[in-house]
Design an enzyme around this catalytic site. Structure first.
Site, PDB file in Angstrom:
ATOM      1  N   ASP A  45       0.851  -1.194   0.000  1.00  0.00           N
ATOM      2  CA  ASP A  45       0.000   0.000   0.000  1.00  0.00           C
ATOM      3  C   ASP A  45       0.884   1.240   0.000  1.00  0.00           C
ATOM      4  O   ASP A  45       1.595   1.508   0.970  1.00  0.00           O
ATOM      5  CB  ASP A  45      -0.891  -0.008   1.253  1.00  0.00           C
ATOM      6  N   TYR A  50       3.205   9.850  -0.712  1.00  0.00           N
ATOM      7  CA  TYR A  50       4.287   9.284   0.111  1.00  0.00           C
ATOM      8  C   TYR A  50       5.663   9.520  -0.528  1.00  0.00           C
ATOM      9  O   TYR A  50       6.686   9.387   0.138  1.00  0.00           O
ATOM     10  CB  TYR A  50       4.100   7.777   0.357  1.00  0.00           C
ATOM     11  N   LYS A  75      -2.687   5.888  -4.505  1.00  0.00           N
ATOM     12  CA  LYS A  75      -3.801   6.803  -4.211  1.00  0.00           C
ATOM     13  C   LYS A  75      -3.632   8.130  -4.925  1.00  0.00           C
ATOM     14  O   LYS A  75      -2.521   8.634  -5.089  1.00  0.00           O
ATOM     15  CB  LYS A  75      -3.885   7.039  -2.694  1.00  0.00           C
ATOM     16  N   HIS A 108      -7.718   9.578  -2.072  1.00  0.00           N
ATOM     17  CA  HIS A 108      -7.022   9.512  -0.781  1.00  0.00           C
ATOM     18  C   HIS A 108      -7.806  10.152   0.369  1.00  0.00           C
ATOM     19  O   HIS A 108      -7.840   9.625   1.467  1.00  0.00           O
ATOM     20  CB  HIS A 108      -5.643  10.178  -0.937  1.00  0.00           C
TER      21      HIS A 108
HETATM   22  P1  NAD Z   1       0.674   1.637  11.975  1.00  0.00           P
HETATM   23  O1  NAD Z   1      -0.417   1.557  12.955  1.00  0.00           O
HETATM   24  O2  NAD Z   1       0.950   0.510  11.036  1.00  0.00           O
HETATM   25  O3  NAD Z   1       1.948   1.980  12.841  1.00  0.00           O
HETATM   26  C1  NAD Z   1       3.223   1.957  12.322  1.00  0.00           C
HETATM   27  C2  NAD Z   1       4.200   2.068  13.494  1.00  0.00           C
HETATM   28  O4  NAD Z   1       3.964   0.977  14.389  1.00  0.00           O
HETATM   29  C3  NAD Z   1       5.623   1.878  12.987  1.00  0.00           C
HETATM   30  O5  NAD Z   1       6.215   3.136  12.790  1.00  0.00           O
HETATM   31  C4  NAD Z   1       6.294   1.111  14.074  1.00  0.00           C
HETATM   32  O6  NAD Z   1       6.933   2.011  14.939  1.00  0.00           O
HETATM   33  C5  NAD Z   1       5.181   0.464  14.829  1.00  0.00           C
HETATM   34  N1  NAD Z   1       5.205  -1.004  14.648  1.00  0.00           N
HETATM   35  C6  NAD Z   1       4.995  -1.692  13.499  1.00  0.00           C
HETATM   36  N2  NAD Z   1       5.060  -3.008  13.728  1.00  0.00           N
HETATM   37  C7  NAD Z   1       5.301  -3.154  15.062  1.00  0.00           C
HETATM   38  C8  NAD Z   1       5.465  -4.276  15.908  1.00  0.00           C
HETATM   39  N3  NAD Z   1       5.376  -5.508  15.436  1.00  0.00           N
HETATM   40  N4  NAD Z   1       5.682  -4.045  17.223  1.00  0.00           N
HETATM   41  C9  NAD Z   1       5.751  -2.806  17.711  1.00  0.00           C
HETATM   42  N5  NAD Z   1       5.596  -1.701  16.966  1.00  0.00           N
HETATM   43  C10 NAD Z   1       5.378  -1.880  15.653  1.00  0.00           C
HETATM   44  O7  NAD Z   1       0.489   3.018  11.185  1.00  0.00           O
HETATM   45  P2  NAD Z   1       0.648   3.505   9.692  1.00  0.00           P
HETATM   46  O8  NAD Z   1       1.975   3.167   9.123  1.00  0.00           O
HETATM   47  O9  NAD Z   1       0.272   4.927   9.694  1.00  0.00           O
HETATM   48  O10 NAD Z   1      -0.487   2.687   8.934  1.00  0.00           O
HETATM   49  C11 NAD Z   1      -0.242   1.577   8.094  1.00  0.00           C
HETATM   50  C12 NAD Z   1      -0.364   1.957   6.647  1.00  0.00           C
HETATM   51  O11 NAD Z   1      -1.635   2.558   6.398  1.00  0.00           O
HETATM   52  C13 NAD Z   1       0.601   3.045   6.176  1.00  0.00           C
HETATM   53  O12 NAD Z   1       1.919   2.609   6.029  1.00  0.00           O
HETATM   54  C14 NAD Z   1      -0.063   3.479   4.899  1.00  0.00           C
HETATM   55  O13 NAD Z   1       0.171   2.545   3.860  1.00  0.00           O
HETATM   56  C15 NAD Z   1      -1.518   3.475   5.317  1.00  0.00           C
HETATM   57  N6  NAD Z   1      -1.999   4.814   5.744  1.00  0.00           N
HETATM   58  C16 NAD Z   1      -2.985   5.407   5.011  1.00  0.00           C
HETATM   59  C17 NAD Z   1      -3.482   6.647   5.372  1.00  0.00           C
HETATM   60  C18 NAD Z   1      -4.577   7.253   4.562  1.00  0.00           C
HETATM   61  O14 NAD Z   1      -4.895   8.435   4.769  1.00  0.00           O
HETATM   62  N7  NAD Z   1      -5.184   6.522   3.659  1.00  0.00           N
HETATM   63  C19 NAD Z   1      -2.964   7.327   6.489  1.00  0.00           C
HETATM   64  C20 NAD Z   1      -1.964   6.708   7.222  1.00  0.00           C
HETATM   65  C21 NAD Z   1      -1.494   5.445   6.855  1.00  0.00           C
END
Ligand code: NAD
Length: 278
Positions: A45, A50, A75, A108
């Site tokens: 994704d 990004y 997106k 998005h």
């Molecule tokens: P997430 O909830 O996946 O959190 C990511 C953070 O969690 C990482 O930086 C890391 O520090 C921690 N983490 C990951 N795996 C872990 C583990 N096993 N143990 C402990 N900590 C851990 O948040 P995200 O990255 O914002 O969301 C996932 C994906 O969603 C993004 O990468 C992106 O592709 C998407 N996203 C979309 C939007 C949107 O507006 N559509 C906004 C934000 C994110």
């Protein structure tokens, strides 16, 4: 390791767990995505905003994995909703990704103050018809936005990608999506690390009971609720941990205890409110 696939309302299928690359620095993206593909991820994704679509594309090209085994989402950014801009924008994304088509293209954010999201969605439906994306969806859409898109275009998005984690469950959006056959993708599935999710008794106890990490328990909670997730990490051991969530099942009581973490007043949101992003 087989990652379950969910069917979308257009007949396509999507791996329920993937790898999201929000905030993965462009220079690190090829390495991180290559590692994820090597570990077994097949769903990536990304988004134009990004700034790392080239890195995703380089990793795909280097992987040698057959195109039809991969599920790639990108997106449309907020300033490209108008006129024929969505066509230009997807062209740029496809060039950067090195692909002829993506599997899923999303609007998005609705940017409601500009009142152009219905047009943007109608345009990406045309992109699907032109063969540039296999499925079309939206992101950060609330119920009024979904209602208008469906009523005015006659097309039901395949997915709505929204902020969703135990402290912010958006039950009204999820219920509407369920009724209309829209799959929910959770962004920030781990709360982006912005609150002490892993320390809550509901999560800590479920993790301990199954001998897994709190992150694995939370991902399992999403999966058992039928939600699509793509947690982000740039660390190989966490990429492995986040994929290793198919060997245990939370009990109904454990799911209910995590469900109860959302106080229902919206206070658990960690990202922007969709009405405020324009
Ligand atoms: P997430 O909830 O996946 O959190 C990511 C953070 O969690 C990482 O930086 C890391 O520090 C921690 N983490 C990951 N795996 C872990 C583990 N096993 N143990 C402990 N900590 C851990 O948040 P995200 O990255 O914002 O969301 C996932 C994906 O969603 C993004 O990468 C992106 O592709 C998407 N996203 C979309 C939007 C949107 O507006 N559509 C906004 C934000 C994110």
């Amino acid at each position: 390791m087989t990652i379950p696939a969910l069917e979308l309302n257009d007949g396509n299928s999507i791996p329920q767990l993937g790898y999201g690359v929000f905030k993965v620095p462009p220079a690190e993206t090829e390495r991180a995505v290559s590692e994820a593909l090597e570990i077994g991820y097949r769903h990536i994704d990304t988004a134009a905003i990004y700034g790392n679509e080239e890195g995703v594309g380089a990793a795909i090209a280097a992987s040698g994995i057959a195109r039809d085994e991969l599920f790639i989402t990108t997106k449309l950014w907020n300033d490209r909703h108008h006129d024929e801009e969505p066509r230009a924008a997807i062209g740029e994304s496809l060039d950067k990704l090195g692909l002829e088509k993506v599997d899923l293209y999303l609007v998005h954010w609705p940017t409601p103050a500009k009142d152009d999201y219905v047009h943007a969605f109608a345009k990406i439906v045309e992109l699907r018809e032109a063969g540039l994306t296999r499925s079309v969806g939206v992101s950060n859409f609330l119920v009024p936005h979904l209602e208008r898109v469906v009523a005015e275009t006659g097309v039901v998005p395949a997915v709505n990608q929204i902020e969703l984690h135990p402290a912010y469950q958006q039950r009204d959006v999820v219920a509407w999506a369920d009724e209309h056959g829209i799959r929910i993708e959770a962004w920030g599935p781990l709360g982006q690390g912005k609150y002490d999710l892993f320390g809550t008794p509901a999560v800590a106890e479920a993790a301990a009971a199954h001998g897994v990490t709190p992150a694995q328990a939370v991902l399992r909670w999403h999966l058992q609720k039928g939600i699509i997730v793509f947690p982000k990490s740039v660390r190989a051991e966490r990429l492995r941990e986040n994929l290793d969530v198919f060997g245990f099942t939370l009990t109904d009581a454990e799911i209910a205890a995590i469900d109860a973490l959302d106080p229902l007043d919206g206070s658990g949101r960690v990202g922007a409110h969709p009405d405020d992003v324009n």
